[in-house]
Design a protein around this motif. Structure first.
Motif, short mmCIF file in Angstrom:
data_model
loop_
_atom_site.label_atom_id
_atom_site.label_comp_id
_atom_site.label_asym_id
_atom_site.label_seq_id
_atom_site.Cartn_x
_atom_site.Cartn_y
_atom_site.Cartn_z
N GLY A 1 12.40 14.91 2.99
CA GLY A 1 13.79 14.86 2.72
C GLY A 1 15.20 14.78 3.58
O GLY A 1 15.97 14.27 4.20
N GLY A 2 14.78 15.92 4.34
CA GLY A 2 15.89 16.24 5.47
C GLY A 2 15.08 15.70 6.68
O GLY A 2 16.28 15.74 7.18
N THR A 3 14.40 15.45 6.64
CA THR A 3 14.07 14.63 8.12
C THR A 3 14.05 13.56 7.79
O THR A 3 14.54 12.95 9.46
N VAL A 4 14.22 12.82 6.98
CA VAL A 4 14.18 11.08 6.90
C VAL A 4 16.04 11.04 6.58
O VAL A 4 16.24 9.95 7.45
N VAL B 1 0.41 -1.09 -0.14
CA VAL B 1 0.07 0.35 -0.52
C VAL B 1 0.50 1.44 -0.73
O VAL B 1 1.34 1.71 0.73
N GLY B 2 1.22 2.03 -1.05
CA GLY B 2 1.96 2.99 -1.52
C GLY B 2 1.11 4.16 -2.31
O GLY B 2 0.19 3.98 -2.78
N ALA B 3 1.77 4.86 -2.42
CA ALA B 3 1.23 6.05 -3.28
C ALA B 3 0.94 5.17 -4.53
O ALA B 3 0.46 6.33 -5.69
N GLY B 4 1.93 3.80 -5.34
CA GLY B 4 1.02 3.57 -7.04
C GLY B 4 -0.67 3.57 -6.92
O GLY B 4 -1.05 3.73 -7.65
N VAL B 5 -1.30 3.30 -6.13
CA VAL B 5 -2.34 3.46 -5.73
C VAL B 5 -3.54 4.65 -6.66
O VAL B 5 -4.51 4.93 -7.29
N PHE C 1 7.40 8.02 -0.33
CA PHE C 1 9.14 8.68 -0.24
C PHE C 1 9.86 7.78 1.11
O PHE C 1 11.64 7.59 0.43
N VAL C 2 9.50 7.43 2.22
CA VAL C 2 10.09 7.37 3.27
C VAL C 2 11.14 5.73 3.34
O VAL C 2 12.27 6.14 2.87
N LEU D 1 10.37 6.57 -9.57
CA LEU D 1 9.23 6.52 -8.19
C LEU D 1 9.89 8.11 -7.40
O LEU D 1 8.83 9.04 -6.59
N LEU D 2 10.71 8.82 -7.10
CA LEU D 2 11.29 9.50 -5.95
C LEU D 2 10.71 10.73 -6.85
O LEU D 2 10.27 12.04 -6.53
N VAL D 3 10.90 10.68 -8.51
CA VAL D 3 10.72 11.99 -9.01
C VAL D 3 9.22 12.20 -8.74
O VAL D 3 8.17 13.58 -8.87
#
Length: 402
Positions: free
Chosen positions: A129-132, A15-19, A282-283, A97-99
């Motif tokens: 991104g900075g947080t991760v 389950v991710g953003a691909g949906v 993203f994470v 995917l990150l794009v």
């Protein structure tokens, strides 16, 4: 690991953003045909996952190493050349995917505050991104877990709110054709990817084939049901004119409409679900690409020419985040094309063709090894043929033939 825990890991990874791209990809095919494509894609990806598990267990038993990922398994079975192809496909998938996530996350943020989408992409990648990259493990886990809760809660809310705007007649309004249905395959298989955790599942379940198969099939079936419900909900809740005004994206149309008279909270809830799904995906992909780049710098011996660079978290973060953010700024509407490219060229190669080749090599070298997928060479050939067909269609479409 229990079978239930392994199945939950598979489901959570899927389950991710691909949906978010599914309704745009499946709309032309119609709900009935696209549902068939989703089920067929689930079966294809389940066979691929079982092949990944089979080869992973075989290499673990042969080497005694239990910490091998799929790329290391491919190198062990197929040699450095095929391993390099697998690595290139892995990097391509992650960057694409990150794009997509930078573009979509930026667009959602920009839409919420009325800013430019390019600035939204910079803000999204910079803050998240900075947080991760530089946050502590506890902070990253807390952020990710919070958004996972939001994903589950907002999806549940969508099913309830959607009944107010849902019109079953819209699901049958577009009959679609075979070409449109086949064109939905790349996004469908992309949305059903969980294969990076299969080697972990296989080793944690100690190579027990029935348990591994149960975890893979049950764990991936849950997202399949979710995706079928999501696809039906979105396609049945927005009309064709609104979709056309949103550039062919039903999800964007519903967010822009901010729901309707019967369910004014539907649009904002879709936006919240979309943003949360992008964040959690993203994470995971940040860490996946970071690990790959670090291993690439270090080399197989652990001390490659760029070993010092691999120890620089700032450089690694820049290599992971800067290219996707730049592309998302140049083309803020690249979300759907980037996902389609990842599915067409990356997923079919890394999790369609290569597992079949690796399984064939392993079965040749160890005739007494346990086989996870029946059908012998015919099944492996079918996996390669289906993947090649999707790849071929993507190439022909890219050069303007189709």
């Amino acid at each position: 690991m229990s079978v239930g825990s392994a199945a939950a890991l598979v489901a959570g990874t899927t389950v991710g953003a691909g949906v978010l791209a599914l309704p745009a990809a499946t709309r032309g095919a119609g709900f009935v045909a696209s549902s068939g494509v989703l089920v067929a894609s689930w079966a294809f990806m389940a066979v691929a996952a079982l092949l990944v598990a089979e080869t992973s267990v075989g290499v673990v038993c042969a080497t005694g190493r239990v910490d091998l990922g799929f790329l290391a398994t491919v190198r062990s079975l197929c040699g450095p050349r095929v391993g390099s192809v697998a690595g290139a496909a892995y990097a391509f998938i992650h960057y694409a995917l990150l794009v997509a996530y930078a573009a979509q996350g930026g667009a959602l943020l920009a839409g919420a505050v009325g800013a430019d989408p390019a600035l939204g992409a910079v803000a999204f990648s910079g803050v998240l991104g900075g947080t991760v990259a530089f946050g502590s493990g506890d902070v990253v886990d807390a952020v990710n877990n919070a958004f996972v809760v939001v994903v589950v809660a907002s999806f549940s809310a969508l099913l309830c709110l959607g009944s107010g705007e849902f019109d079953a007649g819209r699901l049958l309004a577009t009959s679609g054709d075979a070409g449109a249905a086949f064109g939905a395959v790349p996004i469908s298989i992309l949305a059903l990817v969980y294969h990076n955790v299969v080697p972990l599942v296989a080793t944690r379940l100690k190579g027990d084939r029935p348990k591994i198969a149960a975890a893979i099939l049950a764990g991936s079936a849950v997202p399949l049901v979710m995706f079928l419900l999501w696809n039906g909900l979105i396609l049945g809740s927005v009309d064709g004119d609104a979709v056309a005004a949103a550039g062919g994206d039903p999800v964007a149309a519903l967010v822009a409409a901010e729901g309707g008279a019967a369910a004014p909270a539907l649009g904002p809830t879709v936006a919240l679900f979309s943003l949360s799904a992008v964040v959690t995906s993203f994470v995971g992909f940040y860490f996946g690409l970071r690990t790959y780049l670090r291993d690439l710098f270090l080399g197989d011996g652990g001390g490659g020419p760029l070993a010092d660079a691999a120890e620089s978290e700032v450089l690694l973060a820049a290599l992971v985040l800067a290219p996707p953010t730049l592309v998302a700024c140049v083309d803020p509407k690249i979300f759907l094309p980037a996902l389609d490219a990842a599915g067409t060229f990356g997923i079919t190669t890394l999790f369609g063709i290569i597992p079949a080749v690796a399984a064939y090599r392993q079965r040749e070298g160890a005739a007494d090894g346990e086989v996870y997928v029946p059908g012998g060479a015919a099944t492996l050939g079918a996996m390669v043929a289906i993947s090649a067909a999707v790849l071929g269609e993507g190439v022909l479409d890219g050069v303007g033939v189709l």
